[in-house]
Design an enzyme around this catalytic site. Sequence first.
Site, mmCIF file in Angstrom:
data_model
loop_
_atom_site.group_PDB
_atom_site.id
_atom_site.type_symbol
_atom_site.label_atom_id
_atom_site.label_comp_id
_atom_site.label_asym_id
_atom_site.label_seq_id
_atom_site.Cartn_x
_atom_site.Cartn_y
_atom_site.Cartn_z
ATOM 1 C CB CYS A 69 -0.901 0.036 1.229
ATOM 2 S SG CYS A 69 -2.020 -1.352 1.345
ATOM 3 C CE LYS A 123 -4.302 1.964 2.573
ATOM 4 N NZ LYS A 123 -4.327 0.494 2.659
ATOM 5 C CG HIS A 125 -1.089 3.430 4.525
ATOM 6 N ND1 HIS A 125 -1.080 2.124 4.101
ATOM 7 C CD2 HIS A 125 -0.388 3.439 5.694
ATOM 8 C CE1 HIS A 125 -0.429 1.378 4.956
ATOM 9 N NE2 HIS A 125 0.001 2.156 5.939
ATOM 10 C CG ASP A 278 -3.236 -0.771 -3.038
ATOM 11 O OD1 ASP A 278 -3.821 -1.813 -3.409
ATOM 12 O OD2 ASP A 278 -2.944 -0.562 -1.843
ATOM 13 C CE LYS A 296 -1.186 -5.611 1.037
ATOM 14 N NZ LYS A 296 -2.221 -5.224 2.020
#
Length: 511
Positions: A69, A123, A125, A278, A296
């Site tokens: 992310c 978001k 982050h 993402d 991921k």
Amino acid sequence: MSEGLFLLVCFFAFPVVVFAQQPNIVLILADDYGWNDVGYHGSEINTPNLDKISASGVRLENYYVQPICTPSRNQLMTGRYQIHTGMQHAIIWPCQPYCVPLDEKLLPQYLKESGYATHMVGKWHLGMYKKDCLPTRRGFDTYFGYLTGGEDYYSHIRCASDSALNKSFCALDLRDGEEVATTYKGQYSTELFSQKAISVIENHNANKPLFLYVALQAVHSPMQVPERYMKPYQFIKDNYRRIYAGMVSAMDQAVGNITEALHRAGLWDNTVLVFSTDNGGQTMSGGSNWPLRGRKWSLWEGGVRGVGFVASPLLKQPGSFSDKLIHISDWLPTFVGLAGGSINTTKPLDGFDVWKSISYGLPSPRQELLHNIDPMFQEETPCEDEEYRLALSEVASREPWTQYSFNVSIHAAIRVSNWKLLTGNPGCDKWFPRPPHNTSLSQSDRLKPVMLFDVERDPQERYDLSDQFSGVVDYLLNRLSDYQKSALPINYPKSDPRCDPTSRGAWGPWA
Ligand SMILES: *[C@@H]1O[C@H](CO)[C@@H](O)[C@H](O)[C@H]1NC(C)=O
Ligand SMILES: *[C@@H]1O[C@H](CO)[C@@H](O)[C@H](O)[C@H]1NC(C)=O
Ligand SMILES: *[C@@H]1O[C@H](CO)[C@@H](O)[C@H](O)[C@H]1NC(C)=O
Ligand SMILES: *[C@@H]1O[C@H](CO)[C@@H](O)[C@H](O)[C@H]1NC(C)=O
Ligand SMILES: *[C@@H]1O[C@H](CO)[C@@H](O)[C@H](O)[C@H]1NC(C)=O
């Protein structure tokens, strides 16, 4: 002053060639959305809106993001590789006192300079330990969303246990501008964020071009979705996959609703809409990257090859797909180009303006792509047994890597044209089967510290060609070595106990 003279003065004062009308730019980022989770890639999950909107645009089929992310968002906002911001390692955890370096100029700052209204929903982050790190201090006129990496979809509470501090904290993480937003408990975030995005669109004054960045919570864990979105998926037996399918359906509807609002507001004809994930899907939370390898957190294609498309009446070849190499760091120069702005920071960009490749199908200016170099890499959750991983690190440590120009026990990967080279432990390397069928994982051969794949012919990364193409291996290791020389030291500070949100009632700046 006569009007003619005024125009002449303007021309000389701003000699930049701008589009007749600067386009609105709407960027929708999905979270942890996998390659095999969109209808047009053959998923069993229905995504009628994504299918339809992308069918009228350009689907990006050779498009890359970062495997996690913070890094993807960081590169999106800076147009620069992680190694060049000291953020090559992992993500920002809630108690870590750092953010994207404050001397980096972010995408909304560029667009603001070009006269755009800039809004963000969702978001962040990218760090929040002090106020200067917040989206409202980094180029966004307005912001509504959450600052950490994940939370409950309904209560908007983020619980984080910090092992370094040996503490667990739970607190609200939702803000309207810089103020804590306390009145949204119970509203499912995919619906809440799409409504907020729609109200930005409805309230937009069309005298200015619009930049709207919608960073949806969907479809990241936790596994939560209103029952109604799961109805079509009773045939999916795996519980997580079924809930995930519902989460994807809600997201698909959110994108449909936002697009429709652009039409209703009369903005669509002059809008460029980009949809992107993402990073690759998280197989432990219902995601699928089939038939790609890994997931991921890994540098395999399943971690970095992203779902993405562009839709716009301004595209010259609508209804096509693009096989040109494009990366998430390319959006910054591409959007600034569309805005008629110029890149005038002193820091060199790693992204390219890829508009002509997307719109006209011209060759991509991007010939090379550094996926990452992270000497501190650790898997979040290993996908394999301990024995295997020990074997890998043993092989890596025995490797006489001094024969190479690059320390091949480092987690790194680079792509040049059709070739992709991986070194060290790339992360979870399995081929997860296609859901909803529950077959066992395909075993992979023992990993080697240096592997080479022709990802154009072999996107599943099944045939390591490092022995046959040692010249290519040498060249790519040299490129990694060059990049490593330009890397900043890793910034990954220790947790700060002052992060404790209890007394403030919400996660947010403490320094
Ligand atoms: C962590 O905290 C618990 C209680 O809060 C305590 O029992 C334990 O000893 C602590 N561990 C360390 C390593 O400090
Ligand atoms: C999309 O809009 C419809 C109609 O307003 C609404 O019922 C639905 O909840 C919206 N979906 C999302 C995900 O926001
Ligand atoms: C999938 O298969 C494995 C191995 O056969 C089994 O242990 C597991 O319970 C199955 N999962 C589901 C959701 O059926
Ligand atoms: C960059 O360009 C903007 C607008 O054209 C200008 O306001 C700003 O001063 C420039 N910055 C630098 C560092 O040249
Ligand atoms: C090579 O990289 C590994 C992993 O980052 C590191 O532990 C090791 O010290 C490095 N070796 C040298 C000689 O720099």
